[in-house]
Design a protein around this motif. Structure first.
Motif, mmCIF file in Angstrom:
data_model
loop_
_atom_site.group_PDB
_atom_site.id
_atom_site.type_symbol
_atom_site.label_atom_id
_atom_site.label_comp_id
_atom_site.label_asym_id
_atom_site.label_seq_id
_atom_site.Cartn_x
_atom_site.Cartn_y
_atom_site.Cartn_z
ATOM 1 N N TYR A 95 71.647 8.568 44.417
ATOM 2 C CA TYR A 95 70.219 8.847 44.292
ATOM 3 C C TYR A 95 69.989 9.713 43.060
ATOM 4 N N GLN A 100 63.342 8.891 40.472
ATOM 5 C CA GLN A 100 62.849 8.130 41.611
ATOM 6 C C GLN A 100 61.703 8.835 42.329
ATOM 7 N N ASN A 101 60.868 8.038 42.947
ATOM 8 C CA ASN A 101 59.794 8.503 43.820
ATOM 9 C C ASN A 101 58.842 9.502 43.156
ATOM 10 N N ASN A 142 59.086 11.245 40.227
ATOM 11 C CA ASN A 142 59.558 12.432 39.500
ATOM 12 C C ASN A 142 59.798 12.200 38.015
ATOM 13 N N ILE A 153 61.768 15.388 51.001
ATOM 14 C CA ILE A 153 61.563 13.959 51.193
ATOM 15 C C ILE A 153 62.705 13.398 52.039
ATOM 16 N N VAL A 170 64.613 9.590 52.326
ATOM 17 C CA VAL A 170 64.688 8.270 51.705
ATOM 18 C C VAL A 170 65.694 7.408 52.450
ATOM 19 N N VAL A 172 64.029 4.296 49.004
ATOM 20 C CA VAL A 172 62.596 4.188 49.268
ATOM 21 C C VAL A 172 62.120 5.413 50.056
ATOM 22 N N LEU A 173 61.018 6.010 49.599
ATOM 23 C CA LEU A 173 60.469 7.199 50.238
ATOM 24 C C LEU A 173 59.885 6.849 51.600
ATOM 25 N N ARG A 174 60.353 7.541 52.628
ATOM 26 C CA ARG A 174 59.860 7.307 53.988
ATOM 27 C C ARG A 174 59.044 8.475 54.521
ATOM 28 N N GLU A 191 57.471 12.573 53.377
ATOM 29 C CA GLU A 191 57.274 13.625 52.383
ATOM 30 C C GLU A 191 56.608 14.819 53.055
#
Length: 296
Positions: A92, A97-98, A100, A129, A131, A136-138, A140
């Protein structure tokens, strides 16, 4: 060549090829440790030998997972899961990602959860977070920050079995517990740049006080019910206390970072503060060892 000179050469060569052994007192353990001055994460076996290692740059957290893989970071933004054979099975990149991209972000804590998601605490963005395996962000959760700083927003963060998050805020000098919506449901002012916090089975919280040079246990009202202070252990000086853990036998381990080669880097003490085990390795590691876990 004179016999004396030959003997000196043989002794010198022999010393140079001797293994770099860790020093342990008490019952020897197998230890996972990481030091960012020597740029190494490694496993030391019970005989004190380095049995596994991987290069790093910066590190503040690491795990050995139930499957035997090692989950760790190689920099403030890169997190890897490696098999014992060093095969990368998950990666990661918090810098890319997500959402940033272009932001300053540092990761100081992460945790593989029972549901397979990975929790990551991001200093800078000021959030926790979760992931999935694809990144994939699940989930937050935004954090409260009185003194925002991408290097000091958080240190260790742990998701508890209750579903809440226990956060060591280095910059704010406190420990906060957040629910799943980001609401603060418990807080303790440690009056130090805290590094870690563990919720105990009795509801108390064990805190590694970082710059406070001590470990404390506080009840739910914030009263200190147990502590180990800077100069309380005979022959040992506590410096930056990082990871702390209450063992099943009731003893407590603490990581003693930046204390110098005259002090152990990991210490186990009984409830009455008797030192029963220490670990020191300034051959494979150095004076910037904040991460350590007993593997037995």
């Amino acid at each position: 060549m004179k016999a004396t000179n030959l003997a000196i050469i043989i002794i010198t060569i022999s010393c140079s090829i001797l293994p770099l052994l860790a020093e342990q007192t008490g019952n020897p353990r197998r230890v996972l440790a990481a030091d960012y001055s020597t740029k190494r994460i490694g496993i030391i076996d019970k005989d004190g030998k380095l049995e596994w290692e991987h290069p790093i740059q910066d590190i503040h957290d690491a795990w050995r997972l139930p499957n035997g893989n090692i989950l760790f970071q190689t920099s403030w933004t890169q997190i890897l899961e490696l098999t014992p054979e060093r095969k990368i099975v998950w990666r990661y990149d918090a810098a890319r990602q997500n959402g940033n991209e272009g932001k300053r972000v540092e990761v100081h804590a992460f945790q593989r959860l029972e549901n397979g998601l990975t929790m990551i605490a991001e200093s800078g963005p000021g959030r926790i977070i979760e992931v999935d395996r694809d990144g994939v962000l699940r989930i937050e959760v935004k954090l409260k920050l009185n003194n925002p700083d991408a290097h000091r927003d958080t240190r260790l963060v742990r998701k508890l079995k209750s579903g809440t998050y226990l956060v060591a805020h280095e910059g704010d000098g406190c420990v906060r517990e957040y629910d799943s919506t980001g609401k603060i449901i418990w807080e303790h002012d440690a009056k130090a740049q805290v590094y870690s916090a563990e919720r105990l089975g009795n509801g108390d919280t064990l805190i590694g006080c970082g710059s406070g040079n001590r470990v404390i246990e506080v009840d739910r009202f914030g009263k200190i019910v147990w502590s180990v202070e800077k100069n309380e252990l005979p022959g040992i000086t506590l410096a930056w206390v990082t990871m702390v853990e209450r063992l099943p036998n009731g003893n407590t381990t603490l990581v003693n970072c930046h204390a110098g080669p005259e002090n152990p880097q990991i210490i186990e003490v009984t409830p009455d503060k008797k030192v029963v085990w220490t670990f020191k390795d300034f051959k494979n590691f150095g004076n910037a060892l904040p991460v350590a876990r007993i593997l037995e």
